[in-house]
Design a protein around this motif. Structure first.
Motif, PDB file in Angstrom:
ATOM      1  N   ILE A 164      96.667   2.398 104.437  1.00 39.47           N
ATOM      2  CA  ILE A 164      95.226   2.376 104.682  1.00 39.47           C
ATOM      3  C   ILE A 164      94.553   1.106 104.161  1.00 39.47           C
ATOM      4  O   ILE A 164      93.481   0.729 104.615  1.00 39.47           O
ATOM      5  N   THR A 165      95.191   0.403 103.220  1.00 38.71           N
ATOM      6  CA  THR A 165      94.591  -0.804 102.656  1.00 38.71           C
ATOM      7  C   THR A 165      95.205  -2.097 103.192  1.00 38.71           C
ATOM      8  O   THR A 165      94.790  -3.181 102.816  1.00 38.71           O
ATOM      9  N   GLU A 166      96.171  -1.980 104.081  1.00 38.16           N
ATOM     10  CA  GLU A 166      96.886  -3.153 104.578  1.00 38.16           C
ATOM     11  C   GLU A 166      96.041  -3.940 105.587  1.00 38.16           C
ATOM     12  O   GLU A 166      95.415  -3.374 106.471  1.00 38.16           O
ATOM     13  N   TYR A 167      96.054  -5.255 105.414  1.00 34.23           N
ATOM     14  CA  TYR A 167      95.398  -6.153 106.358  1.00 34.23           C
ATOM     15  C   TYR A 167      96.463  -6.728 107.281  1.00 34.23           C
ATOM     16  O   TYR A 167      97.512  -7.171 106.826  1.00 34.23           O
ATOM     17  N   LYS A 168      96.176  -6.731 108.578  1.00 33.89           N
ATOM     18  CA  LYS A 168      97.120  -7.269 109.551  1.00 33.89           C
ATOM     19  C   LYS A 168      96.426  -8.372 110.339  1.00 33.89           C
ATOM     20  O   LYS A 168      95.211  -8.353 110.497  1.00 33.89           O
ATOM     21  N   PRO A 169      97.208  -9.319 110.855  1.00 36.36           N
ATOM     22  CA  PRO A 169      96.570 -10.388 111.638  1.00 36.36           C
ATOM     23  C   PRO A 169      95.991  -9.859 112.943  1.00 36.36           C
ATOM     24  O   PRO A 169      96.555  -8.954 113.552  1.00 36.36           O
ATOM     25  N   LYS A 170      94.859 -10.431 113.322  1.00 31.29           N
ATOM     26  CA  LYS A 170      94.297 -10.110 114.631  1.00 31.29           C
ATOM     27  C   LYS A 170      95.238 -10.667 115.691  1.00 31.29           C
ATOM     28  O   LYS A 170      95.958 -11.631 115.453  1.00 31.29           O
TER      29      LYS A 170
END
Length: 199
Positions: free
Chosen positions: A113-119
């Motif tokens: 839930i806290t993971e950032y992924k590249p657009k």
């Protein structure tokens, strides 16, 4: 401990939020979509129209009214106000929330839930083929998209069971949000009461 690392990640989210852009591709889609009967038509700049037939969508007036009402609420809350006392969704979520604490699951869900992924950016070729590739910009994490849930998870930082149940409820809702009678478990008093039991 992995859980400590994920909780530290959660604390950093606030400072990272201000550095992120809104999803401009989604906004562009919304600006270029129109409804005709049960069909949805998307026509972007310099593109041929794409028609989605027979979607049994709400009529445009209802969609406009719903979007106006939702803009008055927290813009990140897409739960609606549906309340189904004896829905299959409610029975399943109550069963999930009554499970005992599981540290491994807590860590896994917190990371997800806290993971950032590249657009992703898409390039469309004249042959009709599309190629997607990651951009340098990052998407908001799932938690960034639900401010109310984010506040509740922060408030439950010292109550592992409650925090895990908030996460369980979120992911169950996300996987089953199209089910009849679905609702956001973290906004439901009965679900929140289960979450605080046994802690």
């Amino acid at each position: 401990m992995k859980l400590k690392k994920h909780l530290d990640n959660l604390a950093k989210i606030q400072s990272t939020e201000s550095q992120m852009d809104d999803d401009s591709d989604y906004k562009m889609f919304l600006d270029n979509v129109k409804f005709e009967g049960s069909n949805m038509i998307y026509q972007g700049k310099n593109t041929a129209p794409v028609v989605y037939y027979g979607l049994n969508l709400l009529n445009p007036q209802t969609v406009d009214e719903a979007s106006n009402n939702s803009s008055k609420k927290d813009s990140n809350n897409s739960c609606g106000s549906r309340r189904h006392e004896n829905s299959n969704f409610r029975v399943k979520i109550m069963k999930i929330l009554s499970k005992p604490y599981d540290e491994e699951k807590h860590e896994r869900l917190m990371k997800a839930i806290t993971e950032y992924k590249p657009k992703e950016k898409s390039t469309y070729f004249s042959s009709g083929r599309a190629k997607c590739f990651p951009s340098k910009k990052m998407k908001k994490s799932l938690l960034d998209q639900h401010r109310d849930l984010k506040r509740m998870i922060r408030a439950a930082a010292k109550d592992n069971l409650k925090q895990l149940n908030l996460l369980r409820g979120y992911f169950f809702w996300r996987e089953n949000l199209s089910d009849e009678g679905s609702f956001c478990p973290w906004t439901d008093k009965e679900c929140v009461a289960v979450q605080s039991e046994g802690s």
